[in-house]
Write a protein that holds these residues in place. Structure first.
Motif, PDB file in Angstrom:
ATOM      1  N   GLY A 163      29.481  11.287  -4.921  1.00 12.36           N
ATOM      2  CA  GLY A 163      28.248  11.903  -4.435  1.00 12.36           C
ATOM      3  C   GLY A 163      28.329  13.395  -4.198  1.00 12.36           C
ATOM      4  O   GLY A 163      27.333  14.023  -3.879  1.00 12.36           O
ATOM      5  N   THR A 164      29.509  13.998  -4.340  1.00  9.76           N
ATOM      6  CA  THR A 164      29.619  15.419  -4.040  1.00  9.76           C
ATOM      7  C   THR A 164      29.777  16.287  -5.274  1.00  9.76           C
ATOM      8  O   THR A 164      29.323  17.409  -5.286  1.00  9.76           O
ATOM      9  CB  THR A 164      30.822  15.684  -3.109  1.00  9.76           C
ATOM     10  OG1 THR A 164      31.996  15.179  -3.734  1.00  9.76           O
ATOM     11  CG2 THR A 164      30.630  15.016  -1.757  1.00  9.76           C
ATOM     12  N   ALA A 165      30.407  15.782  -6.302  1.00 15.73           N
ATOM     13  CA  ALA A 165      30.686  16.629  -7.471  1.00 15.73           C
ATOM     14  C   ALA A 165      29.715  16.308  -8.609  1.00 15.73           C
ATOM     15  O   ALA A 165      28.630  16.862  -8.691  1.00 15.73           O
ATOM     16  CB  ALA A 165      32.135  16.449  -7.910  1.00 15.73           C
ATOM     17  N   CYS A 166      30.099  15.403  -9.467  1.00 14.63           N
ATOM     18  CA  CYS A 166      29.333  15.114 -10.684  1.00 14.63           C
ATOM     19  C   CYS A 166      28.260  14.048 -10.491  1.00 14.63           C
ATOM     20  O   CYS A 166      27.445  13.833 -11.372  1.00 14.63           O
ATOM     21  CB  CYS A 166      30.302  14.652 -11.769  1.00 14.63           C
ATOM     22  SG  CYS A 166      31.159  13.138 -11.284  1.00 14.63           S
ATOM     23  N   ARG A 167      28.287  13.362  -9.341  1.00 17.43           N
ATOM     24  CA  ARG A 167      27.330  12.305  -8.991  1.00 17.43           C
ATOM     25  C   ARG A 167      27.467  11.066  -9.883  1.00 17.43           C
ATOM     26  O   ARG A 167      26.527  10.303 -10.049  1.00 17.43           O
ATOM     27  CB  ARG A 167      25.906  12.829  -8.976  1.00 17.43           C
ATOM     28  CG  ARG A 167      25.731  13.949  -7.967  1.00 17.43           C
ATOM     29  CD  ARG A 167      24.326  14.470  -7.897  1.00 17.43           C
ATOM     30  NE  ARG A 167      23.426  13.595  -7.191  1.00 17.43           N
ATOM     31  CZ  ARG A 167      23.261  13.585  -5.872  1.00 17.43           C
ATOM     32  NH1 ARG A 167      23.959  14.387  -5.118  1.00 17.43           N
ATOM     33  NH2 ARG A 167      22.395  12.786  -5.307  1.00 17.43           N
TER      34      ARG A 167
END
Length: 143
Positions: free
Chosen positions: A74-78
């Motif tokens: 949920g923080t980088a590429c999703r």
């Protein structure tokens, strides 16, 4: 870095994960109760999945790994996917509301797990004393 979505991952049991991590490998450390891998979307983000009753559960059967629940970055590429018998099963990315709700539920599950562990470590006599004290407290509040 060119992103190539993986469709398979290979489990490897280790005490400590190597540096750097290889793409397409799910490193499993029973000693440290963790499984980790590089994100299956190919972005290069390290994904750490702690293994416990309140976090992720790992099944290893006949050299095939399944990890539950799903992995959501949920923080980088999703990215959002399941690992089922070494297969990477892609699902739609989580919405911001789903991420917030999942994190809240995860936090509550962890708190409940740690509270149960703390309660289980108490000697029986201590559990009884606490119960009596709580009854007295409740009786005093009722006055």
């Amino acid at each position: 870095m060119t992103s190539v979505r993986l469709e398979h991952i290979t489990p490897e049991q280790v005490d400590l994960a190597p540096r750097p991590l290889a793409p397409g490998v799910l490193y499993i450390s029973h000693k440290y109760r963790v499984a980790l891998h590089l994100c299956c979307c190919g972005c290069g983000e390290k994904v750490v999945t702690p293994l416990s009753e309140a976090e992720w559960q790992l099944q290893l059967r006949d050299g095939k790994a399944s990890l539950h629940p799903s992995v959501g970055n949920g923080t980088a590429c999703r990215s959002h996917y399941w690992i089922e018998q070494n297969r990477v099963v892609w699902v739609p990315p989580m919405t911001n509301q789903q991420i917030i709700r999942t994190r809240r539920n995860d936090r509550a599950s962890l708190e409940a797990m740690y509270a149960a562990r703390q309660h289980a470590r108490r000697p029986r006599w201590a559990v009884r004393v606490v119960a009596v004290l709580e009854s007295v407290r409740d009786w005093l509040r009722g006055r």
